[in-house]
Design an enzyme around this catalytic site. Structure first.
Site, PDB file in Angstrom:
ATOM      1  N   LYS A  70      76.855  45.219   9.725  1.00 29.22           N
ATOM      2  CA  LYS A  70      76.399  46.560   9.359  1.00 29.22           C
ATOM      3  C   LYS A  70      74.916  46.669   9.632  1.00 29.22           C
ATOM      4  O   LYS A  70      74.147  45.802   9.237  1.00 29.22           O
ATOM      5  CB  LYS A  70      76.661  46.808   7.864  1.00 29.22           C
ATOM      6  CG  LYS A  70      76.243  48.185   7.388  1.00 29.22           C
ATOM      7  CD  LYS A  70      77.343  49.178   7.643  1.00 29.22           C
ATOM      8  CE  LYS A  70      76.882  50.599   7.395  1.00 29.22           C
ATOM      9  NZ  LYS A  70      76.000  51.126   8.447  1.00 29.22           N
ATOM     10  N   LYS A  94      69.714  41.621   3.421  1.00 31.33           N
ATOM     11  CA  LYS A  94      69.627  42.878   2.670  1.00 31.33           C
ATOM     12  C   LYS A  94      70.974  43.177   2.015  1.00 31.33           C
ATOM     13  O   LYS A  94      71.055  43.508   0.831  1.00 31.33           O
ATOM     14  CB  LYS A  94      69.208  44.020   3.601  1.00 31.33           C
ATOM     15  CG  LYS A  94      68.808  45.296   2.896  1.00 31.33           C
ATOM     16  CD  LYS A  94      68.332  46.353   3.885  1.00 31.33           C
ATOM     17  CE  LYS A  94      67.010  46.013   4.508  1.00 31.33           C
ATOM     18  NZ  LYS A  94      66.470  47.132   5.331  1.00 31.33           N
ATOM     19  N   LYS A 106      72.524  44.922  14.132  1.00 32.56           N
ATOM     20  CA  LYS A 106      71.453  45.808  14.588  1.00 32.56           C
ATOM     21  C   LYS A 106      71.625  46.033  16.078  1.00 32.56           C
ATOM     22  O   LYS A 106      72.043  45.145  16.820  1.00 32.56           O
ATOM     23  CB  LYS A 106      70.079  45.198  14.313  1.00 32.56           C
ATOM     24  CG  LYS A 106      68.908  46.149  14.541  1.00 32.56           C
ATOM     25  CD  LYS A 106      68.899  47.328  13.560  1.00 32.56           C
ATOM     26  CE  LYS A 106      68.516  46.934  12.161  1.00 32.56           C
ATOM     27  NZ  LYS A 106      68.218  48.118  11.308  1.00 32.56           N
ATOM     28  N   THR A 191      66.952  55.956   1.084  1.00 27.89           N
ATOM     29  CA  THR A 191      65.951  54.893   1.203  1.00 27.89           C
ATOM     30  C   THR A 191      64.751  55.190   0.316  1.00 27.89           C
ATOM     31  O   THR A 191      64.296  54.325  -0.443  1.00 27.89           O
ATOM     32  CB  THR A 191      65.510  54.707   2.662  1.00 27.89           C
ATOM     33  OG1 THR A 191      66.656  54.439   3.475  1.00 27.89           O
ATOM     34  CG2 THR A 191      64.533  53.548   2.784  1.00 27.89           C
ATOM     35  N   ASN A 222      60.771  60.358   7.072  1.00 29.96           N
ATOM     36  CA  ASN A 222      61.895  60.418   6.138  1.00 29.96           C
ATOM     37  C   ASN A 222      61.677  59.513   4.936  1.00 29.96           C
ATOM     38  O   ASN A 222      61.798  59.945   3.779  1.00 29.96           O
ATOM     39  CB  ASN A 222      63.197  60.045   6.846  1.00 29.96           C
ATOM     40  CG  ASN A 222      64.376  59.991   5.888  1.00 29.96           C
ATOM     41  OD1 ASN A 222      64.648  58.958   5.286  1.00 29.96           O
ATOM     42  ND2 ASN A 222      65.071  61.104   5.730  1.00 29.96           N
ATOM     43  N   SER A 355      74.872  53.926   2.808  1.00 27.01           N
ATOM     44  CA  SER A 355      75.750  53.816   3.978  1.00 27.01           C
ATOM     45  C   SER A 355      77.068  53.142   3.583  1.00 27.01           C
ATOM     46  O   SER A 355      78.142  53.524   4.057  1.00 27.01           O
ATOM     47  CB  SER A 355      75.071  53.009   5.090  1.00 27.01           C
ATOM     48  OG  SER A 355      74.266  53.831   5.899  1.00 27.01           O
TER      49      SER A 355
END
EC number: 1.4.1.2
Length: 421
Positions: A70, A94, A106, A191, A222, A355
């Site tokens: 992910k 993470k 990634k 986030t 953001n 997510s």
């Protein structure tokens, strides 16, 4: 260690130290130091002028020990294979710190999307999916937005994937989608909301009162925008914000009594810039980094806190909202100066957490309200924060070391159960 250390080598060193401090079997580090799979593809795109350009793309899947990979996909001219590999490793830890059923992934394309038309960008996005199709899936590898990618690009990803997949609507293969197309409420703000929770709890840990603290945030994109909003919601006061302007470069705003978030956001929406905002004085970027604060939150670029800059930072606590904002040398200097730091892997983990919620909602076809998402996110982040703090206290290590150690504990168990060593 130097400020120019390869990101993959730097990440591997953190994993090695964490394994050593935990007394892990040597096999654990061997299994975690390199991605399990890295794919490089060439993506041909017919440009609007009739020429054909070929772009390089990558996808790194770091670990499948606890579940599918992910992580985000970034479109940037400086993306390279080592960066993608390092970022996928960070994503494993993470997710591990949050207890998510994921390994790290990634991806990226070496491109400046600002130089492409919308049609060219769409063709490039679809080409990335075509090149990697057989390695993607909601039980294999689940991409999401990252630098210069967004909900529209995720929608193109999904559409191309569905066409290749015999029209099966496996929309959970990609997260960060618009709410109208299977996305989750709260994802856009996730986030920054999570950063504010970590800032609040880190302040408590280090004896800083949020209501009295002077807080600085670098970046008003953001992450920075929603960090400022939610720090204010938590009772904090952001007195300095650094930003970048295409015409004028780096600059910052400062008001020792606090910058009003709603007024600042309204000004930016009306003027497309923060320059000229009447509720704060404009200062230089250098002044931003040297003023006295209680907490500073880098929420924009990587490698901004170098060894030299770390010598002049005048704050009690750094909370890393950006990915990799502190170089190894900067980290060393901050530690030597007694400046506490909460690492990026914990601080900015709210995005991947929501997510995960999106992925869960896609599986069930049942969607939560924004209030429900926020409630779940805060509870799950508090569990991770408490776990990392406990490891730091038990082993007398920094929070950066502790977050890797905390994540490794659960990943190690999974690898052992699966017979990997």
């Amino acid at each position: 260690m130097t400020d120019t250390l390869n990101p993959l080598v730097a990440a591997q060193e953190k994993v090695r130290i964490a394994c050593e401090k935990l007394g892990c079997d040597p096999a654990v580090y061997e299994l975690l130091k390199e991605p399990q799979r890295v794919i490089e593809i060439s993506i041909p795109v017919k440009m609007d002028d009739g020429t054909v350009k070929v772009f390089k793309g990558w996808r790194s899947a770091h670990s499948s020990a606890v579940g599918p990979s992910k992580g985000g996909v970034r479109f940037h001219p400086n993306v390279n294979m080592d960066e993608v590999k390092a970022l996928s490793l960070w994503m494993t830890f993470k997710g591990g710190a949050l207890g998510l059923p994921y390994g790290g992934g990634k991806g990226g394309i070496c491109v400046d999307p600002a130089e492409l038309s919308e049609r060219e960008l769409e063709q490039l996005s679809r080409g990335w999916v075509r090149g990697l199709y057989k390695y993607l899936g909601d039980r294999i590898d689940i991409p999401a937005p990252d630098v210069n990618t967004n909900g529209q690009i995720m929608s193109w990803f999904v559409d191309e994937y569905v066409k290749l997949n015999g029209e099966r609507m496996d929309i959970g293969t990609f997260t960060g989608k618009p709410v109208a197309f299977g996305g989750s409420e709260g994802r856009n703000e996730a986030t920054g909301f999570g950063v504010a929770v970590v800032v609040r709890e880190s302040a408590k840990r280090f004896g800083i009162k949020m209501e009295d603290a002077k807080i600085a945030v670098q970046g008003f994109g953001n992450v920075g925008t929603f960090t400022v909003k939610n720090i204010e919601r938590q009772g904090g006061k952001v007195c300095a914000i650094a930003e970048w302007d295409r015409n004028e470069g780096n600059y910052a705003l400062y008001n020792e009594n606090g910058i009003d978030f709603k007024e600042l956001l309204a000004y930016k929406e009306a003027n497309k810039t923060l320059i000229g905002f009447p509720g704060a004085e404009r200062i230089t970027d250098e002044e931003f980094w040297t003023k006295e604060y209680d907490i500073i939150v880098p929420a924009a670029l990587e490698n901004v806190i170098t060894g030299e800059r770390a010598k002049t930072i005048n704050a009690k606590l750094v909370c890393e909202a950006a990915n990799g904002p502190t170089t190894p040398e900067g980290d060393k200097v901050l530690t030597e100066r007694g400046i506490n730091l909460t690492p990026d892997i914990l601080t900015n983990s709210g995005g991947v957490l929501v997510s995960y919620y999106e992925w869960v909602q896609n599986q069930y076809g049942y969607y939560w309200t924004e209030a429900e998402v926020e409630e779940k996110q805060e509870a799950d982040m508090m569990k991770a924060i408490k776990g990392v703090f406990a490891v730091a206290d038990e082993y007398n290590v920094t929070l950066r070391e502790a977050v890797y150690m905390y994540a490794i504990k659960s990943i190690d168990v999974a690898m052992k159960l699966r017979g990997w060593y």
